[in-house]
Design a protein around this motif. Structure first.
Motif, PDB file in Angstrom:
ATOM      1  N   ASN A  28     -44.477 -46.189  85.053  1.00 59.98           N
ATOM      2  CA  ASN A  28     -44.996 -45.360  86.155  1.00 59.98           C
ATOM      3  C   ASN A  28     -45.796 -46.182  87.169  1.00 59.98           C
ATOM      4  O   ASN A  28     -46.774 -45.710  87.734  1.00 59.98           O
ATOM      5  CB  ASN A  28     -45.855 -44.212  85.611  1.00 59.98           C
ATOM      6  N   THR A  76     -55.447 -39.242  95.396  1.00 62.01           N
ATOM      7  CA  THR A  76     -55.048 -40.620  95.116  1.00 62.01           C
ATOM      8  C   THR A  76     -53.583 -40.653  94.705  1.00 62.01           C
ATOM      9  O   THR A  76     -53.250 -40.442  93.533  1.00 62.01           O
ATOM     10  CB  THR A  76     -55.920 -41.229  94.010  1.00 62.01           C
ATOM     11  N   ARG A  85     -49.712 -42.639  94.759  1.00 56.86           N
ATOM     12  CA  ARG A  85     -49.055 -43.938  94.861  1.00 56.86           C
ATOM     13  C   ARG A  85     -48.249 -43.995  96.164  1.00 56.86           C
ATOM     14  O   ARG A  85     -48.045 -42.980  96.826  1.00 56.86           O
ATOM     15  CB  ARG A  85     -48.137 -44.141  93.655  1.00 56.86           C
ATOM     16  N   HIS A  88     -42.175 -35.120  86.485  1.00 55.58           N
ATOM     17  CA  HIS A  88     -43.376 -35.577  85.775  1.00 55.58           C
ATOM     18  C   HIS A  88     -43.040 -35.800  84.309  1.00 55.58           C
ATOM     19  O   HIS A  88     -42.482 -34.910  83.665  1.00 55.58           O
ATOM     20  CB  HIS A  88     -44.500 -34.550  85.894  1.00 55.58           C
ATOM     21  N   GLY A 107     -49.555 -38.214  91.477  1.00 55.97           N
ATOM     22  CA  GLY A 107     -50.700 -39.097  91.683  1.00 55.97           C
ATOM     23  C   GLY A 107     -50.702 -40.330  90.815  1.00 55.97           C
ATOM     24  O   GLY A 107     -49.875 -40.512  89.921  1.00 55.97           O
ATOM     25  N   ALA A 108     -51.669 -41.191  91.081  1.00 53.76           N
ATOM     26  CA  ALA A 108     -51.781 -42.464  90.375  1.00 53.76           C
ATOM     27  C   ALA A 108     -52.033 -42.272  88.884  1.00 53.76           C
ATOM     28  O   ALA A 108     -51.674 -43.122  88.067  1.00 53.76           O
ATOM     29  CB  ALA A 108     -52.902 -43.301  90.999  1.00 53.76           C
ATOM     30  N   ASP A 109     -52.641 -41.157  88.498  1.00 51.83           N
ATOM     31  CA  ASP A 109     -52.908 -40.875  87.081  1.00 51.83           C
ATOM     32  C   ASP A 109     -51.737 -40.183  86.395  1.00 51.83           C
ATOM     33  O   ASP A 109     -51.795 -39.908  85.189  1.00 51.83           O
ATOM     34  CB  ASP A 109     -54.160 -40.003  86.940  1.00 51.83           C
ATOM     35  N   LYS A 132     -50.457 -37.068  86.501  1.00 50.83           N
ATOM     36  CA  LYS A 132     -50.817 -35.786  85.903  1.00 50.83           C
ATOM     37  C   LYS A 132     -49.908 -34.688  86.442  1.00 50.83           C
ATOM     38  O   LYS A 132     -49.431 -34.764  87.571  1.00 50.83           O
ATOM     39  CB  LYS A 132     -52.275 -35.430  86.230  1.00 50.83           C
ATOM     40  N   THR A 135     -49.826 -31.887  88.253  1.00 51.55           N
ATOM     41  CA  THR A 135     -50.732 -31.216  89.187  1.00 51.55           C
ATOM     42  C   THR A 135     -50.235 -29.838  89.607  1.00 51.55           C
ATOM     43  O   THR A 135     -50.976 -29.086  90.251  1.00 51.55           O
ATOM     44  CB  THR A 135     -50.895 -32.063  90.456  1.00 51.55           C
ATOM     45  N   LEU A 142     -57.658 -31.489  89.532  1.00 48.56           N
ATOM     46  CA  LEU A 142     -56.890 -32.729  89.422  1.00 48.56           C
ATOM     47  C   LEU A 142     -56.661 -33.381  90.786  1.00 48.56           C
ATOM     48  O   LEU A 142     -56.174 -34.513  90.854  1.00 48.56           O
ATOM     49  CB  LEU A 142     -55.532 -32.454  88.767  1.00 48.56           C
TER      50      LEU A 142
END
Length: 448
Positions: A142, A197, A199, A226, A260-262, A264, A266, A273
């Motif tokens: 990822n 945040t 990517r 995801h 997002g970068a994490d 998740k 969302t 989040l």
């Protein structure tokens, strides 16, 4: 020295894992390691131990399937028979290798370690190849590897560009020297409004966009699954085939990062989040208008998505018909957090059940009457959970006034074949609506 290691790391992230040399090496190491482990110092007692270990590994795979897939439903449905077979094979091989660690001889134990590690790697690559979505090590981890794309300057500000009197398919003549295929890359989209945040987004520029005097083209906001990556390669593959059959014409695509970068889930909503909905509507779309050579007319804007992103696409399209004339949901989830709704209720909606219900696409479709919106919902017949969702969406969208169509794919599960097959089927319908091919009939693409 720092530059050397950076280049080495980037090269590592680019290594292909669905095809190419690496999978072959790993499969040979795993298979060879297990064969040597079994035959080295073979005795009847050792064969019995190895057989018991292999059966134990297979039983562990069955237990994991029962607990994680059937009972806890951690993955939101079946993972497909290839995944289960790879899991059973890998765990059986690991069990045999582990049993060999207790035999005498340092070299024999070293071979056992190689067999264990390579079997784990082979199982991972095999399962990944069964889905086919992660093409490189970077995809699997990822991690978006930035490939900055030089964007052609817009020919004129959209608000100052008069709407064309005749459709693009009728007026466009491809110039000599036009590239045969489009270009892909990445762009960093500022998050001034949302603070989310994300990517770097993937971008696809079709052949017509790469000419000296490019036309203003339709545009697609694409959202992937995801966990996943904002990778433009799958949709680029599909649109290159359509461009080849339609004088180089295809939409420009931005693959935004809604997880997002994490990484998740969302749900494409504003929550603790991150302000994902705000990011897409007030950061990404304004950036697209300001930086891409795209048509201003919302009729020529498409929101598309796959799996988790498919739910995002129909949610955005249903809620904002003034922004998108076409909606494409490929194997889309039914609502935000559909795999784990009880958890999503708390994480995404702070326990507000009414707010959760109002955010579901089927509820959003009931709040509007649509005129001129084209919608395409696709899923594979061997992916019954998502096919049922696609059918629900198609019925609800038609009832709300959309020109909604369902496309059932013969196969593809919930992987790369369903993604590219779904996009190919959807753009056959979307091309005339985007004025990239003649009206009244579905568009064609090159290839089978």
């Amino acid at each position: 020295m720092t530059d050397f290691f950076s280049e080495l790391w980037l090269g590592f992230l680019h290594v292909r894992i669905v095809d190419g040399v690496l999978p072959v090496i790993v499969y040979v190491l795993a298979g060879g390691g297990i064969v040597v482990t079994l035959l080295w110092g073979a005795t009847r007692r050792w064969f019995l131990i190895a057989a018991l270990a292999g059966v134990g590994g297979g039983m562990l795979a069955v237990a994991l399937w029962l607990v994680c897939v059937r009972w806890l439903d951690l993955f939101g449905g079946s993972l497909g028979m290839p995944t289960y077979l790879w899991l059973a094979a890998a765990l059986s091989a690991v069990a045999v290798g582990t049993a060999s660690l207790f035999r005498r001889g340092a070299l024999r134990r070293t071979v056992a370690v190689v067999a264990i590690v390579s079997s784990i790697a082979a199982g991972t690559l095999g399962i990944n190849a069964a889905f086919g979505l992660n093409r490189s090590i970077g995809n699997l981890l990822n991690i978006v590897v930035d490939q900055p794309l030089r964007l052609p300057a817009p020919t004129a500000a959209p608000e100052r560009s008069p709407a064309p009197v005749r459709p693009l398919w009728e007026t466009w003549t491809p110039p000599a020297g036009m590239p045969l295929a489009g270009h892909t890359g990445t762009v960093a989209i500022p998050n001034a409004e949302s603070g989310f945040t994300a990517r770097s987004a993937g971008v696809y520029l079709p052949p017509a966009a790469l000419t000296a005097n490019p036309p203003r083209l339709p545009v697609v906001l694409m959202l992937m699954g995801h966990p996943g990556n904002p990778d433009p390669a799958p949709i680029a593959q599909v649109l290159d085939a359509y461009a080849a059959a339609n004088h180089g014409l295809a939409p420009i695509v931005v693959v935004a990062d809604q997880v997002g970068a994490d990484v998740k889930d969302t749900g494409c909503v504003d929550s603790r989040l991150g302000k994902v909905r705000t990011y897409l509507l007030h950061d990404v779309i304004p950036w697209m208008r300001a930086n891409l050579n795209v048509a201003a007319d919302p009729r020529l804007w498409t929101v598309a998505g796959y799996s988790n992103g498919g739910q995002c696409a129909i949610s955005l399209g249903a809620e904002h018909p003034e922004l998108f004339g076409t909606v494409i949901s490929v194997s889309g989830e039914e609502f935000p957090g559909a795999s784990h709704p009880a958890d999503a209720l708390q994480r995404l909606f702070g326990g507000d059940a009414q707010k959760y219900e109002q955010a579901k696409p089927l509820a959003l479709l009931q709040q509007h009457r649509y005129s001129g919106t084209t919608a395409v919902f696709t899923a594979a017949k061997d992916d019954p959970r998502y096919l049922d969702v696609a059918k629900k969406f198609a019925v609800a969208a038609q009832a709300a006034g959309m020109n909604a169509q369902l496309r059932e794919l013969a196969g593809g599960g919930h992987g790369a074949a369903a993604l590219t097959g779904g996009l190919r089927a959807a753009f056959a319908v979307a091309y005339p609506a985007l004025e990239l091919s003649p009206p009244g009939r579905e568009a064609t693409a090159t290839g089978p």
